[in-house]
Write a protein that holds these residues in place. Structure first.
Motif, PDB file in Angstrom:
ATOM      1  N   SER A   1      -7.322  -3.887  -4.436  1.00  0.00           N
ATOM      2  CA  SER A   1      -6.267  -3.665  -5.431  1.00  0.00           C
ATOM      3  C   SER A   1      -6.325  -4.653  -6.592  1.00  0.00           C
ATOM      4  O   SER A   1      -5.942  -4.308  -7.712  1.00  0.00           O
ATOM      5  N   ASP A   2      -6.819  -5.860  -6.382  1.00  0.00           N
ATOM      6  CA  ASP A   2      -6.891  -6.831  -7.474  1.00  0.00           C
ATOM      7  C   ASP A   2      -8.082  -6.574  -8.392  1.00  0.00           C
ATOM      8  O   ASP A   2      -8.140  -7.092  -9.504  1.00  0.00           O
ATOM      9  N   LYS A   3      -9.000  -5.706  -7.985  1.00  0.00           N
ATOM     10  CA  LYS A   3     -10.182  -5.414  -8.792  1.00  0.00           C
ATOM     11  C   LYS A   3      -9.999  -4.200  -9.700  1.00  0.00           C
ATOM     12  O   LYS A   3     -10.781  -4.003 -10.615  1.00  0.00           O
ATOM     13  N   HIS A   4      -8.989  -3.388  -9.465  1.00  0.00           N
ATOM     14  CA  HIS A   4      -8.845  -2.188 -10.291  1.00  0.00           C
ATOM     15  C   HIS A   4      -7.447  -2.014 -10.880  1.00  0.00           C
ATOM     16  O   HIS A   4      -7.082  -0.916 -11.277  1.00  0.00           O
ATOM     17  N   GLU A   5      -6.686  -3.044 -10.986  1.00  0.00           N
ATOM     18  CA  GLU A   5      -5.351  -3.002 -11.579  1.00  0.00           C
ATOM     19  C   GLU A   5      -4.502  -1.926 -10.930  1.00  0.00           C
ATOM     20  O   GLU A   5      -4.026  -0.986 -11.572  1.00  0.00           O
ATOM     21  N   CYS A   6      -4.311  -2.047  -9.633  1.00  0.00           N
ATOM     22  CA  CYS A   6      -3.584  -1.053  -8.853  1.00  0.00           C
ATOM     23  C   CYS A   6      -2.102  -1.075  -9.213  1.00  0.00           C
ATOM     24  O   CYS A   6      -1.496  -2.144  -9.332  1.00  0.00           O
ATOM     25  N   GLN A   7      -1.527   0.108  -9.386  1.00  0.00           N
ATOM     26  CA  GLN A   7      -0.116   0.232  -9.738  1.00  0.00           C
ATOM     27  C   GLN A   7       0.771   0.412  -8.514  1.00  0.00           C
ATOM     28  O   GLN A   7       1.993   0.495  -8.647  1.00  0.00           O
ATOM     29  N   PHE A   8       0.184   0.473  -7.319  1.00  0.00           N
ATOM     30  CA  PHE A   8       0.954   0.677  -6.100  1.00  0.00           C
ATOM     31  C   PHE A   8       1.681  -0.613  -5.734  1.00  0.00           C
ATOM     32  O   PHE A   8       1.117  -1.713  -5.792  1.00  0.00           O
ATOM     33  N   ASP A   9       2.956  -0.507  -5.357  1.00  0.00           N
ATOM     34  CA  ASP A   9       3.761  -1.671  -5.010  1.00  0.00           C
ATOM     35  C   ASP A   9       3.684  -1.907  -3.509  1.00  0.00           C
ATOM     36  O   ASP A   9       4.412  -1.312  -2.718  1.00  0.00           O
ATOM     37  N   TYR A  10       2.767  -2.789  -3.118  1.00  0.00           N
ATOM     38  CA  TYR A  10       2.548  -3.068  -1.702  1.00  0.00           C
ATOM     39  C   TYR A  10       3.728  -3.801  -1.079  1.00  0.00           C
ATOM     40  O   TYR A  10       4.031  -3.617   0.094  1.00  0.00           O
ATOM     41  N   ARG A  11       4.413  -4.641  -1.847  1.00  0.00           N
ATOM     42  CA  ARG A  11       5.509  -5.444  -1.314  1.00  0.00           C
ATOM     43  C   ARG A  11       6.668  -4.563  -0.849  1.00  0.00           C
ATOM     44  O   ARG A  11       7.165  -4.715   0.259  1.00  0.00           O
ATOM     45  N   THR A  12       7.103  -3.628  -1.680  1.00  0.00           N
ATOM     46  CA  THR A  12       8.212  -2.760  -1.270  1.00  0.00           C
ATOM     47  C   THR A  12       7.789  -1.791  -0.165  1.00  0.00           C
ATOM     48  O   THR A  12       8.603  -1.463   0.704  1.00  0.00           O
ATOM     49  N   ALA A  13       6.521  -1.377  -0.175  1.00  0.00           N
ATOM     50  CA  ALA A  13       6.039  -0.505   0.896  1.00  0.00           C
ATOM     51  C   ALA A  13       6.071  -1.242   2.234  1.00  0.00           C
ATOM     52  O   ALA A  13       6.461  -0.677   3.263  1.00  0.00           O
ATOM     53  N   ALA A  14       5.674  -2.506   2.229  1.00  0.00           N
ATOM     54  CA  ALA A  14       5.697  -3.303   3.454  1.00  0.00           C
ATOM     55  C   ALA A  14       7.129  -3.561   3.911  1.00  0.00           C
ATOM     56  O   ALA A  14       7.435  -3.501   5.111  1.00  0.00           O
ATOM     57  N   ARG A  15       8.021  -3.837   2.966  1.00  0.00           N
ATOM     58  CA  ARG A  15       9.431  -4.058   3.322  1.00  0.00           C
ATOM     59  C   ARG A  15      10.043  -2.801   3.942  1.00  0.00           C
ATOM     60  O   ARG A  15      10.779  -2.883   4.923  1.00  0.00           O
ATOM     61  N   ASP A  16       9.746  -1.649   3.361  1.00  0.00           N
ATOM     62  CA  ASP A  16      10.265  -0.396   3.900  1.00  0.00           C
ATOM     63  C   ASP A  16       9.720  -0.120   5.295  1.00  0.00           C
ATOM     64  O   ASP A  16      10.449   0.345   6.172  1.00  0.00           O
ATOM     65  N   ALA A  17       8.434  -0.420   5.499  1.00  0.00           N
ATOM     66  CA  ALA A  17       7.829  -0.193   6.812  1.00  0.00           C
ATOM     67  C   ALA A  17       8.448  -1.101   7.862  1.00  0.00           C
ATOM     68  O   ALA A  17       8.730  -0.670   8.995  1.00  0.00           O
ATOM     69  N   ILE A  18       8.687  -2.349   7.513  1.00  0.00           N
ATOM     70  CA  ILE A  18       9.301  -3.287   8.454  1.00  0.00           C
ATOM     71  C   ILE A  18      10.741  -2.892   8.743  1.00  0.00           C
ATOM     72  O   ILE A  18      11.200  -2.936   9.880  1.00  0.00           O
ATOM     73  N   ALA A  19      11.470  -2.483   7.722  1.00  0.00           N
ATOM     74  CA  ALA A  19      12.855  -2.071   7.916  1.00  0.00           C
ATOM     75  C   ALA A  19      12.949  -0.817   8.772  1.00  0.00           C
ATOM     76  O   ALA A  19      13.861  -0.672   9.598  1.00  0.00           O
ATOM     77  N   LYS A  20      12.015   0.080   8.611  1.00  0.00           N
ATOM     78  CA  LYS A  20      12.015   1.300   9.403  1.00  0.00           C
ATOM     79  C   LYS A  20      11.628   1.023  10.850  1.00  0.00           C
ATOM     80  O   LYS A  20      12.178   1.619  11.775  1.00  0.00           O
ATOM     81  N   ALA A  21      10.685   0.112  11.059  1.00  0.00           N
ATOM     82  CA  ALA A  21      10.225  -0.206  12.413  1.00  0.00           C
ATOM     83  C   ALA A  21      11.225  -1.072  13.178  1.00  0.00           C
ATOM     84  O   ALA A  21      11.279  -1.015  14.406  1.00  0.00           O
ATOM     85  N   ASN A  22      12.004  -1.863  12.474  1.00  0.00           N
ATOM     86  CA  ASN A  22      12.945  -2.784  13.119  1.00  0.00           C
ATOM     87  C   ASN A  22      14.356  -2.549  12.603  1.00  0.00           C
ATOM     88  O   ASN A  22      14.833  -3.260  11.728  1.00  0.00           O
TER      89      ASN A  22
END
Length: 173
Positions: free
Chosen positions: A141-162
């Protein structure tokens, strides 16, 4: 011989050939057909039922008969399935427009290429969460200027799992 007289059952005198004249032996359990012919008949009946219900769903607007199964004879289903033919009319003829290369329905897709450097990747391409395809050099993701928000995706996954678990308060005695 005495047991057949007591029960009233009669043993067949000889083997029964398949009614479809395929050369194999049939049985009364499979309507005097061999197992292969019987399986083919059952498969044709199921396909005819499926075709009749799908045609009815198309005619009735998609809802069918309120989720109830269709009660139609198998012979009628077979006749309906054989009688119905769907004809595909090309778009240009139906609309009355002239044939042009830009109005073709079939779209030719080129080879897979990296979204950053446009290098051909073929089967070895890496798809990112942003939805693009990249080569080995630009897959991170740091090599191609990725627009995906990994931080909020990870937060949502953790909130859903726990999920938050709160115990009820105890009443003091």
């Amino acid at each position: 011989m005495e047991s057949t007289k007591e029960t009233g059952c009669q043993a067949p005198e000889g083997p029964i050939l398949c009614v479809n004249n395929c050369g194999f032996f049939g049985s009364a359990a499979t309507m005097n057909m061999c197992s292969k012919c019987h399986k083919d008949v059952i498969l044709k009946q199921e396909q005819a039922k499926l075709a009749a219900t799908s045609i009815e769903n198309i005619v009735n607007g998609g809802s069918g008969s309120n989720g109830k199964p269709v009660a139609v004879d198998d012979a009628v289903n077979v006749l309906q399935a054989e009688a119905v033919e769907l004809k595909v009319v090309p778009l240009q003829v139906a609309c009355g427009t002239s044939t042009s290369p830009s109005s073709e329905v079939k779209v030719k897709e080129g080879p897979s290429r990296c979204s950053t450097c446009h290098k051909r990747v073929g089967l070895t391409g890496f798809s990112c969460r942003c939805g693009n395809l990249f080569c080995a050099a630009h897959r991170y993701s740091d090599k191609h200027e990725c627009q995906f928000d990994y931080r909020t995706a990870a937060r949502d996954a953790i909130a859903k799992a726990n999920p938050v678990v709160k115990a009820e308060k105890l009443d003091k005695i």
